[in-house]
Design an enzyme around this catalytic site. Structure first.
Site, PDB file in Angstrom:
ATOM      1  N   LYS A  18      57.340 -26.364   0.130  1.00  7.77           N
ATOM      2  CA  LYS A  18      58.236 -26.977  -0.822  1.00  7.77           C
ATOM      3  C   LYS A  18      57.720 -28.038  -1.618  1.00  7.77           C
ATOM      4  O   LYS A  18      56.516 -28.536  -1.339  1.00  7.77           O
ATOM      5  CB  LYS A  18      59.455 -27.900   0.150  1.00  7.77           C
ATOM      6  CG  LYS A  18      58.689 -29.021   1.209  1.00  7.77           C
ATOM      7  CD  LYS A  18      58.643 -30.358   0.437  1.00  7.77           C
ATOM      8  CE  LYS A  18      57.936 -31.243   1.660  1.00  7.77           C
ATOM      9  NZ  LYS A  18      57.231 -32.494   0.905  1.00  7.77           N
ATOM     10  N   PRO A 110      48.643 -24.938   2.413  1.00  4.15           N
ATOM     11  CA  PRO A 110      47.413 -26.032   2.891  1.00  4.15           C
ATOM     12  C   PRO A 110      48.262 -27.095   3.879  1.00  4.15           C
ATOM     13  O   PRO A 110      49.486 -27.356   3.589  1.00  4.15           O
ATOM     14  CB  PRO A 110      46.981 -26.619   1.607  1.00  4.15           C
ATOM     15  CG  PRO A 110      47.356 -25.744   0.386  1.00  4.15           C
ATOM     16  CD  PRO A 110      48.610 -25.076   1.168  1.00  4.15           C
ATOM     17  N   GLY A 114      51.637 -32.112   1.973  1.00  3.32           N
ATOM     18  CA  GLY A 114      52.854 -32.716   1.471  1.00  3.32           C
ATOM     19  C   GLY A 114      53.726 -31.573   1.012  1.00  3.32           C
ATOM     20  O   GLY A 114      54.527 -31.782   0.182  1.00  3.32           O
ATOM     21  N   LEU A 115      53.512 -30.250   1.607  1.00  5.36           N
ATOM     22  CA  LEU A 115      54.147 -28.960   1.195  1.00  5.36           C
ATOM     23  C   LEU A 115      54.987 -28.765   2.312  1.00  5.36           C
ATOM     24  O   LEU A 115      55.777 -27.631   1.858  1.00  5.36           O
ATOM     25  CB  LEU A 115      52.959 -27.820   0.855  1.00  5.36           C
ATOM     26  CG  LEU A 115      52.258 -28.337  -0.556  1.00  5.36           C
ATOM     27  CD1 LEU A 115      51.190 -27.178  -0.523  1.00  5.36           C
ATOM     28  CD2 LEU A 115      53.145 -28.465  -1.528  1.00  5.36           C
ATOM     29  N   GLY A 116      55.074 -29.318   3.212  1.00  5.69           N
ATOM     30  CA  GLY A 116      56.142 -29.166   4.247  1.00  5.69           C
ATOM     31  C   GLY A 116      55.666 -27.828   5.182  1.00  5.69           C
ATOM     32  O   GLY A 116      56.488 -27.300   5.792  1.00  5.69           O
ATOM     33  N   GLY A 118      54.240 -27.033   8.077  1.00  7.79           N
ATOM     34  CA  GLY A 118      54.507 -27.095   9.497  1.00  7.79           C
ATOM     35  C   GLY A 118      55.977 -27.218   9.777  1.00  7.79           C
ATOM     36  O   GLY A 118      56.571 -26.551  10.523  1.00  7.79           O
ATOM     37  N   SER A 119      56.872 -27.973   8.963  1.00  6.84           N
ATOM     38  CA  SER A 119      58.163 -27.993   8.869  1.00  6.84           C
ATOM     39  C   SER A 119      58.834 -26.539   8.626  1.00  6.84           C
ATOM     40  O   SER A 119      59.805 -26.063   9.265  1.00  6.84           O
ATOM     41  CB  SER A 119      59.066 -28.909   7.990  1.00  6.84           C
ATOM     42  OG  SER A 119      58.171 -30.400   8.433  1.00  6.84           O
ATOM     43  N   SER A 120      58.313 -25.992   7.575  1.00  5.24           N
ATOM     44  CA  SER A 120      58.780 -24.708   7.149  1.00  5.24           C
ATOM     45  C   SER A 120      58.683 -23.705   8.245  1.00  5.24           C
ATOM     46  O   SER A 120      59.397 -22.808   8.575  1.00  5.24           O
ATOM     47  CB  SER A 120      57.899 -24.324   5.875  1.00  5.24           C
ATOM     48  OG  SER A 120      58.621 -23.217   5.397  1.00  5.24           O
ATOM     49  N   ASP A 152      61.321 -32.936   7.525  1.00  8.11           N
ATOM     50  CA  ASP A 152      61.620 -31.808   6.497  1.00  8.11           C
ATOM     51  C   ASP A 152      62.376 -30.529   6.973  1.00  8.11           C
ATOM     52  O   ASP A 152      62.669 -29.690   6.256  1.00  8.11           O
ATOM     53  CB  ASP A 152      60.365 -31.710   5.853  1.00  8.11           C
ATOM     54  CG  ASP A 152      60.112 -32.861   5.038  1.00  8.11           C
ATOM     55  OD1 ASP A 152      60.654 -33.642   4.685  1.00  8.11           O
ATOM     56  OD2 ASP A 152      58.737 -32.620   4.767  1.00  8.11           O
TER      57      ASP A 152
HETATM   58  O1  C5P Z   1      59.205 -36.316  10.681  1.00 11.52           O
HETATM   59  P1  C5P Z   1      57.971 -36.464  10.357  1.00 11.52           P
HETATM   60  O2  C5P Z   1      56.968 -35.953  11.501  1.00 11.52           O
HETATM   61  O3  C5P Z   1      57.658 -35.555   9.204  1.00 11.52           O
HETATM   62  O4  C5P Z   1      57.028 -37.888   9.914  1.00 11.52           O
HETATM   63  C1  C5P Z   1      55.939 -38.292   9.841  1.00 11.52           C
HETATM   64  C2  C5P Z   1      56.031 -39.868   9.838  1.00 11.52           C
HETATM   65  O5  C5P Z   1      56.278 -40.147   8.335  1.00 11.52           O
HETATM   66  C3  C5P Z   1      56.846 -40.516  10.781  1.00 11.52           C
HETATM   67  O6  C5P Z   1      56.058 -40.782  11.892  1.00 11.52           O
HETATM   68  C4  C5P Z   1      57.075 -41.649   9.943  1.00 11.52           C
HETATM   69  O7  C5P Z   1      56.155 -42.591  10.272  1.00 11.52           O
HETATM   70  C5  C5P Z   1      57.139 -41.333   8.482  1.00 11.52           C
HETATM   71  N1  C5P Z   1      58.519 -40.995   8.171  1.00 11.52           N
HETATM   72  C6  C5P Z   1      59.322 -42.149   7.671  1.00 11.52           C
HETATM   73  N2  C5P Z   1      60.410 -41.669   7.329  1.00 11.52           N
HETATM   74  C7  C5P Z   1      61.177 -40.576   6.932  1.00 11.52           C
HETATM   75  C8  C5P Z   1      60.007 -39.351   7.252  1.00 11.52           C
HETATM   76  C9  C5P Z   1      58.906 -39.730   7.846  1.00 11.52           C
HETATM   77  O8  C5P Z   1      58.965 -43.347   7.800  1.00 11.52           O
HETATM   78  N3  C5P Z   1      62.280 -40.439   6.527  1.00 11.52           N
END
Ligand code: C5P
Length: 309
Positions: A18, A110, A114-116, A118-120, A152
């Site tokens: 993404k 990669p 910032g391309l998501g 792991g979430s995808s 994500d």
């Molecule tokens: O949820 P995810 O694992 O992607 O988030 C990684 C880190 O990014 C979180 O631990 C937090 O520090 C930060 N984050 C945030 N607000 C969000 C998403 C992520 O502060 N909405």
């Protein structure tokens, strides 16, 4: 869906990358996360997951995971494993028989980019298991389950395009009319999301309000690329630029190579450019991607939801 030997079913789920066409980081919440306002779009650079049910669960874990990239751990740090375990737990709690699961993950997106990716992969795991186990969960149910795995994850279940708010759980799908190609340029180093949030906190005095144009867009469920491209912005970009001048260099090069717009994706480190057509995108990929250490891809903006085949 492929039917193999008796009792074994395999499904292929493609997990797209993404980009955030808009990423505004708003106030910090009591749970430590930030409220976001984002416009997200999938891109046809895809990881692949082969999900297979096995009659006999492994003695140590019901989930067997193999990945072609040896740098990605396959233990409890892997979002695919965590997603699969979560689905099986929930299915068992609903009184369903839980078999073993075998997942093969092919990485192309990669990591730390910032391309998501792991979430995808996590969203694709939930979707694939919902399918092979015949769970019949709705998209909203799957998105709710995915929330705890990463901010994500819910978005990917509403692909290809959505407005995302809250921590990432408030997802409203929308139509972005027209087609575009996306060039992704990874500078060759990862940026850790938590660190990017720290940089942002240190570099700004307060939260800028949403622009009037974004507020207007918020109420609409159909937009065009022509309307969105001039509004592209990412709060992380200004915060990370002084630390990583390579990001600004790539952005400038993409614009010089003909991108309609170019921006940091998520918390970086990938910069993407938007192009009208494949030929222009491929030319820009070859030009901007040839500098040492960089990895560049050209792919169409996603056109449909995640599916199993
Ligand atoms: O949820 P995810 O694992 O992607 O988030 C990684 C880190 O990014 C979180 O631990 C937090 O520090 C930060 N984050 C945030 N607000 C969000 C998403 C992520 O502060 N909405």
């Amino acid at each position: 869906m492929m039917n193999n030997n008796a009792g074994e079913r395999t499904v292929l789920v493609r997990a797209p990358a993404k980009v955030n066409l808009v990423l505004r980081v708003l106030d910090r919440r009591p749970d430590g996360y930030h409220n976001l306002w984002s416009l997200m779009h999938t891109v046809g650079l895809e990881d692949e997951l082969h999900v297979r049910l096995t009659a006999e669960p492994d003695a140590s874990s019901p989930v067997r995971l193999a990945c072609d990239d040896p740098t990605l751990p396959t233990d409890g740090r892997n979002l695919v494993r965590r997603a699969a375990e979560l689905v099986l737990e929930r299915a068992a709690a609903q009184g369903r028989p839980v078999p073993g699961v075998d997942i093969r993950l092919t990485k192309r997106i990669p990591m730390g980019g910032g391309l998501g990716g792991g979430s995808s992969d996590a969203a694709a795991t939930i979707l694939g298991l919902n399918h092979v186990l015949g769970l019949g969960w709705s998209v909203s149910e799957m998105a709710k389950l995915g929330e705890s795995l990463g901010s994500d994850v819910p978005f990917f279940l509403f692909a290809p395009c959505a407005r995302v708010r809250g921590r990432g759980e408030d997802v409203a799908p929308l139509t972005l009319a027209g087609t575009r190609w996306v060039v992704l340029v990874n500078p060759g180093f990862p940026i850790e999301t938590r660190w990017a949030y720290q940089c942002l906190a240190e570099s700004r005095r307060g939260v800028r309000p949403l622009s009037a144009s974004l507020v207007t867009l918020m109420g609409r469920d159909r937009l065009s690329w022509n309307e969105v491209v001039p509004l592209m912005e990412n709060d992380f970009e200004g915060a990370l630029a002084p630390v990583h001048p390579a990001l600004t260099a790539i952005k400038t090069e993409l614009l010089l190579a003909g991108a309609e717009g170019a921006l940091l994706s998520g918390s970086g480190a990938t910069i993407f450019g938007i192009f009208h057509d494949e030929a222009a995108a491929v030319r820009a990929r070859d030009l901007v991607g040839r500098s040492e250490g960089r990895r560049a891809f050209a792919a169409p903006a996603g056109t449909g939801p995640l599916t199993c085949s």
